[in-house]
Design a protein around this motif. Structure first.
Motif, PDB file in Angstrom:
ATOM      1  N   ASP A 211       0.967  -1.364   0.014  1.00  0.00           N
ATOM      2  CA  ASP A 211       0.106   0.047   0.027  1.00  0.00           C
ATOM      3  C   ASP A 211       0.803   1.271   0.088  1.00  0.00           C
ATOM      4  O   ASP A 211       0.489   1.942  -0.559  1.00  0.00           O
ATOM      5  CB  ASP A 211      -0.818   0.080   1.127  1.00  0.00           C
ATOM      6  CG  ASP A 211      -0.271  -0.165   2.646  1.00  0.00           C
ATOM      7  OD1 ASP A 211       1.022  -0.518   2.602  1.00  0.00           O
ATOM      8  OD2 ASP A 211      -0.991   0.474   3.700  1.00  0.00           O
TER       9      ASP A 211
ATOM     10  N   ARG B  94       2.155   1.739  -3.372  1.00  0.00           N
ATOM     11  CA  ARG B  94       1.149   2.468  -4.351  1.00  0.00           C
ATOM     12  C   ARG B  94       0.906   4.077  -4.087  1.00  0.00           C
ATOM     13  O   ARG B  94       0.607   4.588  -5.125  1.00  0.00           O
ATOM     14  CB  ARG B  94      -0.392   1.576  -4.118  1.00  0.00           C
ATOM     15  CG  ARG B  94      -0.216   0.224  -4.717  1.00  0.00           C
ATOM     16  CD  ARG B  94      -1.689  -0.048  -4.818  1.00  0.00           C
ATOM     17  NE  ARG B  94      -2.182  -0.500  -3.493  1.00  0.00           N
ATOM     18  CZ  ARG B  94      -2.142  -1.751  -2.797  1.00  0.00           C
ATOM     19  NH1 ARG B  94      -1.533  -2.744  -3.341  1.00  0.00           N
ATOM     20  NH2 ARG B  94      -2.518  -1.869  -1.767  1.00  0.00           N
TER      21      ARG B  94
ATOM     22  N   ARG C 234       1.551   6.712  -6.693  1.00  0.00           N
ATOM     23  CA  ARG C 234       0.511   7.826  -6.873  1.00  0.00           C
ATOM     24  C   ARG C 234       1.217   9.260  -6.793  1.00  0.00           C
ATOM     25  O   ARG C 234       0.744  10.025  -7.588  1.00  0.00           O
ATOM     26  CB  ARG C 234      -0.579   7.751  -5.893  1.00  0.00           C
ATOM     27  CG  ARG C 234      -1.735   8.562  -6.146  1.00  0.00           C
ATOM     28  CD  ARG C 234      -2.853   8.126  -5.038  1.00  0.00           C
ATOM     29  NE  ARG C 234      -3.982   8.968  -4.915  1.00  0.00           N
ATOM     30  CZ  ARG C 234      -4.715   8.960  -3.829  1.00  0.00           C
ATOM     31  NH1 ARG C 234      -4.616   8.119  -3.051  1.00  0.00           N
ATOM     32  NH2 ARG C 234      -5.771   9.923  -3.855  1.00  0.00           N
TER      33      ARG C 234
END
Length: 226
Positions: free
Chosen positions: A41, A44, A48
């Protein structure tokens, strides 16, 4: 960059032995030393944020990339951006990681003359040309991402480039002080100098590439390529 040289009547002895440098491995310059393995996570979220920062660079240039702007573009709190990258310089340096890894992959395992398989002097010439072109393509970002000297010189991506040049020099001129010679050659590839010569002095990139080839020939006492 100018370096003061203090000469004395008793010069230090020329180094007779240089510590060996192992063949460099592809460095993971995208992660900080304190986060060797990001959770899925977190990875990610980091991707992003970098994607948002990349859009800002494309739309507004490096000057448009602030921690606040990236947070807004990625719809996260500003504190999240600071926790992931530390400061604006860390964020901008992270944006350069992809091309840094690409250059490393090319000289470690790509086709010759940049990659293995060509004579070391040809690889050194090809390396400088590749580095010049990489800087020219992203000069605005490279200049904005340059931290203070101590932080910049210690960064893993720059250390990998210096190590590569040092290894090639030791194959070409083993009796030279290749550690210092590598630093001198890398100075020619400094983004601030490239900006000055191309933008302020109006020199075409082709002239800088030819200058690198000539510099390598003179520094290594080898015949220039034709």
């Amino acid at each position: 960059m100018l370096y003061a040289v203090f000469m004395s009547s008793a010069l230090p002895p020329f180094p007779k032995h240089q510590e060996p440098i192992d063949q460099p491995q592809l460095l993971d310059v995208g992660s900080g030393a304190d986060e060797p393995c990001l959770r899925a996570d977190a990875a990610r979220n980091r991707a992003r944020l970098l994607e948002a920062a990349g859009r800002l660079v494309a739309e507004h240039g490096a000057a448009g990339v602030t921690m606040e702007a990236v947070a807004e573009a990625a719809s996260v709190g500003k504190g999240t951006v600071f926790r992931r990258f530390g400061d604006r310089t860390g964020l901008l340096m992270a944006l350069l990681d992809h091309s840094a890894k690409k250059l490393q992959a090319d000289f470690l395992g790509g086709p010759p003359p940049l990659g293995p398989g060509a004579p070391p002097v040809e690889r050194l010439r090809a390396f400088g040309v590749a580095a010049l072109r990489r800087s020219a393509e992203q000069l605005d970002l490279q200049l904005a991402a340059q931290p203070e000297a101590a932080r910049r010189l210690a960064h893993p991506s720059l250390r990998a480039l210096v190590t590569h040049v040092t290894i090639l020099l030791r194959q070409i001129v083993p009796d030279a002080d290749c550690d210092l010679l590598a630093q001198a050659l890398m100075g020619y590839l400094d983004p601030a100098l490239i900006h000055h010569l191309t933008k302020q002095c109006g020199m075409p990139l082709e002239r800088l590439e030819a200058g690198w080839i000539d510099l390598v020939s003179r520094a290594t006492c080898t015949e220039p390529s034709h």
